[in-house]
Design a protein around this motif. Structure first.
Motif, PDB file in Angstrom:
ATOM      1  N   VAL A  30       7.180  14.518  -0.439  1.00 44.52           N
ATOM      2  CA  VAL A  30       7.720  15.882  -0.317  1.00 44.52           C
ATOM      3  C   VAL A  30       6.827  16.862  -1.070  1.00 44.52           C
ATOM      4  N   TYR A  31       6.565  17.981  -0.426  1.00 46.11           N
ATOM      5  CA  TYR A  31       5.829  19.070  -1.072  1.00 46.11           C
ATOM      6  C   TYR A  31       6.523  20.386  -0.736  1.00 46.11           C
ATOM      7  N   ASP A  32       6.865  21.136  -1.760  1.00 48.59           N
ATOM      8  CA  ASP A  32       7.526  22.433  -1.573  1.00 48.59           C
ATOM      9  C   ASP A  32       8.787  22.273  -0.712  1.00 48.59           C
ATOM     10  N   ASN A  33       9.544  21.242  -0.992  1.00 40.82           N
ATOM     11  CA  ASN A  33      10.804  20.939  -0.296  1.00 40.82           C
ATOM     12  C   ASN A  33      10.627  20.615   1.188  1.00 40.82           C
ATOM     13  N   LYS A  34       9.408  20.277   1.561  1.00 40.37           N
ATOM     14  CA  LYS A  34       9.152  19.915   2.952  1.00 40.37           C
ATOM     15  C   LYS A  34       8.575  18.499   3.012  1.00 40.37           C
ATOM     16  N   PRO A  35       9.051  17.678   3.923  1.00 44.10           N
ATOM     17  CA  PRO A  35       8.512  16.308   4.024  1.00 44.10           C
ATOM     18  C   PRO A  35       7.132  16.291   4.657  1.00 44.10           C
ATOM     19  N   LEU A  36       6.253  15.464   4.103  1.00 42.14           N
ATOM     20  CA  LEU A  36       4.941  15.215   4.693  1.00 42.14           C
ATOM     21  C   LEU A  36       4.900  13.747   5.100  1.00 42.14           C
ATOM     22  N   ILE A  37       4.368  13.489   6.281  1.00 42.72           N
ATOM     23  CA  ILE A  37       4.385  12.131   6.833  1.00 42.72           C
ATOM     24  C   ILE A  37       3.006  11.771   7.356  1.00 42.72           C
ATOM     25  N   THR A  38       2.530  10.587   6.981  1.00 38.97           N
ATOM     26  CA  THR A  38       1.264  10.072   7.492  1.00 38.97           C
ATOM     27  C   THR A  38       1.464   8.625   7.934  1.00 38.97           C
ATOM     28  N   HIS A  39       0.890   8.295   9.073  1.00 40.73           N
ATOM     29  CA  HIS A  39       0.953   6.926   9.593  1.00 40.73           C
ATOM     30  C   HIS A  39      -0.290   6.176   9.128  1.00 40.73           C
ATOM     31  N   ILE A  40      -0.099   5.204   8.248  1.00 38.54           N
ATOM     32  CA  ILE A  40      -1.219   4.411   7.736  1.00 38.54           C
ATOM     33  C   ILE A  40      -0.780   2.954   7.580  1.00 38.54           C
ATOM     34  N   PRO A  41      -1.726   2.029   7.691  1.00 39.32           N
ATOM     35  CA  PRO A  41      -1.371   0.617   7.499  1.00 39.32           C
ATOM     36  C   PRO A  41      -1.191   0.274   6.023  1.00 39.32           C
ATOM     37  N   PHE A  42      -0.254  -0.614   5.766  1.00 38.98           N
ATOM     38  CA  PHE A  42       0.000  -1.114   4.419  1.00 38.98           C
ATOM     39  C   PHE A  42      -0.096  -2.633   4.441  1.00 38.98           C
ATOM     40  N   ILE A  43      -0.474  -3.190   3.312  1.00 40.45           N
ATOM     41  CA  ILE A  43      -0.344  -4.633   3.145  1.00 40.45           C
ATOM     42  C   ILE A  43       0.602  -4.878   1.973  1.00 40.45           C
ATOM     43  N   TYR A  44       1.366  -5.951   2.094  1.00 33.72           N
ATOM     44  CA  TYR A  44       2.274  -6.335   1.014  1.00 33.72           C
ATOM     45  C   TYR A  44       1.556  -7.362   0.154  1.00 33.72           C
ATOM     46  N   ASN A  45       1.323  -7.013  -1.106  1.00 31.67           N
ATOM     47  CA  ASN A  45       0.662  -7.914  -2.032  1.00 31.67           C
ATOM     48  C   ASN A  45       1.708  -8.890  -2.573  1.00 31.67           C
ATOM     49  N   THR A  46       1.593 -10.141  -2.183  1.00 31.71           N
ATOM     50  CA  THR A  46       2.600 -11.136  -2.555  1.00 31.71           C
ATOM     51  C   THR A  46       2.560 -11.479  -4.037  1.00 31.71           C
ATOM     52  N   GLU A  47       1.429 -11.198  -4.697  1.00 27.95           N
ATOM     53  CA  GLU A  47       1.324 -11.497  -6.126  1.00 27.95           C
ATOM     54  C   GLU A  47       1.952 -10.393  -6.974  1.00 27.95           C
ATOM     55  N   THR A  48       1.608  -9.149  -6.671  1.00 29.65           N
ATOM     56  CA  THR A  48       2.142  -8.024  -7.453  1.00 29.65           C
ATOM     57  C   THR A  48       3.449  -7.499  -6.873  1.00 29.65           C
ATOM     58  N   LYS A  49       3.776  -7.949  -5.645  1.00 32.14           N
ATOM     59  CA  LYS A  49       4.988  -7.499  -4.941  1.00 32.14           C
ATOM     60  C   LYS A  49       4.996  -5.981  -4.768  1.00 32.14           C
ATOM     61  N   THR A  50       3.833  -5.454  -4.418  1.00 32.34           N
ATOM     62  CA  THR A  50       3.683  -4.024  -4.169  1.00 32.34           C
ATOM     63  C   THR A  50       3.120  -3.799  -2.772  1.00 32.34           C
ATOM     64  N   LEU A  51       3.257  -2.565  -2.293  1.00 32.44           N
ATOM     65  CA  LEU A  51       2.582  -2.147  -1.067  1.00 32.44           C
ATOM     66  C   LEU A  51       1.259  -1.510  -1.454  1.00 32.44           C
ATOM     67  N   VAL A  52       0.203  -1.810  -0.702  1.00 35.34           N
ATOM     68  CA  VAL A  52      -1.129  -1.275  -1.006  1.00 35.34           C
ATOM     69  C   VAL A  52      -1.670  -0.578   0.236  1.00 35.34           C
ATOM     70  N   ALA A  53      -2.273   0.595   0.029  1.00 35.83           N
ATOM     71  CA  ALA A  53      -2.833   1.352   1.153  1.00 35.83           C
ATOM     72  C   ALA A  53      -3.878   2.322   0.623  1.00 35.83           C
ATOM     73  N   HIS A  54      -4.503   3.054   1.539  1.00 37.73           N
ATOM     74  CA  HIS A  54      -5.393   4.137   1.129  1.00 37.73           C
ATOM     75  C   HIS A  54      -5.223   5.295   2.107  1.00 37.73           C
ATOM     76  N   ILE A  55      -5.511   6.481   1.613  1.00 36.28           N
ATOM     77  CA  ILE A  55      -5.324   7.698   2.397  1.00 36.28           C
ATOM     78  C   ILE A  55      -6.574   8.574   2.281  1.00 36.28           C
ATOM     79  N   ASP A  56      -6.898   9.259   3.354  1.00 37.01           N
ATOM     80  CA  ASP A  56      -8.039  10.172   3.378  1.00 37.01           C
ATOM     81  C   ASP A  56      -7.771  11.333   2.421  1.00 37.01           C
ATOM     82  N   LYS A  57      -8.730  11.639   1.558  1.00 35.84           N
ATOM     83  CA  LYS A  57      -8.549  12.724   0.603  1.00 35.84           C
ATOM     84  C   LYS A  57      -8.491  14.096   1.275  1.00 35.84           C
ATOM     85  N   ASN A  58      -8.917  14.186   2.534  1.00 36.29           N
ATOM     86  CA  ASN A  58      -8.808  15.443   3.267  1.00 36.29           C
ATOM     87  C   ASN A  58      -7.409  15.653   3.835  1.00 36.29           C
ATOM     88  N   ASN A  59      -6.583  14.626   3.779  1.00 35.76           N
ATOM     89  CA  ASN A  59      -5.205  14.723   4.249  1.00 35.76           C
ATOM     90  C   ASN A  59      -4.395  15.536   3.237  1.00 35.76           C
TER      91      ASN A  59
END
Length: 200
Positions: A30-59
């Motif tokens: 959320v930014y300025d009370n407005k939702p921002l949405i990006t479609h990107i692939p995630f992987i689930y790290n089974t060791e850390t039990k976290t989601l990992v991804a990367h996003i373009d800095k121009n986004n």
């Protein structure tokens, strides 16, 4: 996610399987009370039990990814319209069955270039699957350039929500019919749709 008891899925293994089978998630911040949405692939790290991804800095959404910021990721599995005509029981109404997983958690930025590269290698390996027709090498010269244009991050999961609307409130026979419909319609409709998109 609307918590209808019939459709809540609490089995963590099943929720993880949805993420692994359908890794393209919808990142919501959320930014300025407005939702921002990006479609990107995630992987689930089974060791850390976290989601990992990367996003373009121009986004523009990149600017909302601050350390500790809360984010939601939505993973969508198969879905289809269910016609009352497939039920054995009478007096039923049309409905829509689907599988979805919502993950809520805290953003943790990964600013170490080597860790970011390793995450890209791990994601590529996972997405390539068992065939591994392409192997992303750490010494690939493009990696050194690319890593400067992305922000790698992980999401520390604080809440899991699974909604598997699969006619659980119907009879066993009707549930079996809707399962067959979900499988058949998903395979057929996707193939036809993809062909139509590529058609001139």
């Amino acid at each position: 996610m609307y918590p209808s008891p019939h459709y809540q899925e609490l089995d963590r293994k099943k929720l993880i399987s949805v993420i692994q089978k359908f890794p393209l998630g919808m990142l919501v911040t959320v930014y300025d009370n407005k939702p921002l949405i990006t479609h990107i692939p995630f992987i689930y790290n089974t060791e850390t039990k976290t989601l990992v991804a990367h996003i373009d800095k121009n986004n523009p959404q990149y600017n909302t990814l601050q350390e500790g910021t809360e984010a939601t990721v939505i993973f969508k599995g198969p879905d289809c319209y269910i016609s009352p005509s497939i039920y054995e029981s009478k007096d039923q109404l049309p409905t829509w069955n689907y599988i979805a997983v919502h993950i809520t958690g805290k953003i943790h930025l990964i600013n170490d270039a080597e860790i970011a590269k390793n995450s890209m290698i791990a994601m590529t390996k996972f997405l390539e699957g068992s065939e591994q027709r392409f192997v992303l090498q750490k010494d690939n010269p493009k990696m050194d350039r690319f890593v400067n244009y992305i922000q790698t991050f992980e999401i520390e999961i604080t809440k899991w929500e699974g909604k598997f609307k699969l006619s659980q409130d119907k009879s066993k026979a009707d549930q079996e019919n809707t399962r067959s419909a979900l499988k058949a319609k998903t395979e057929r409709s996707l193939s036809e749709f993809i062909n139509s998109i590529y058609r001139n």
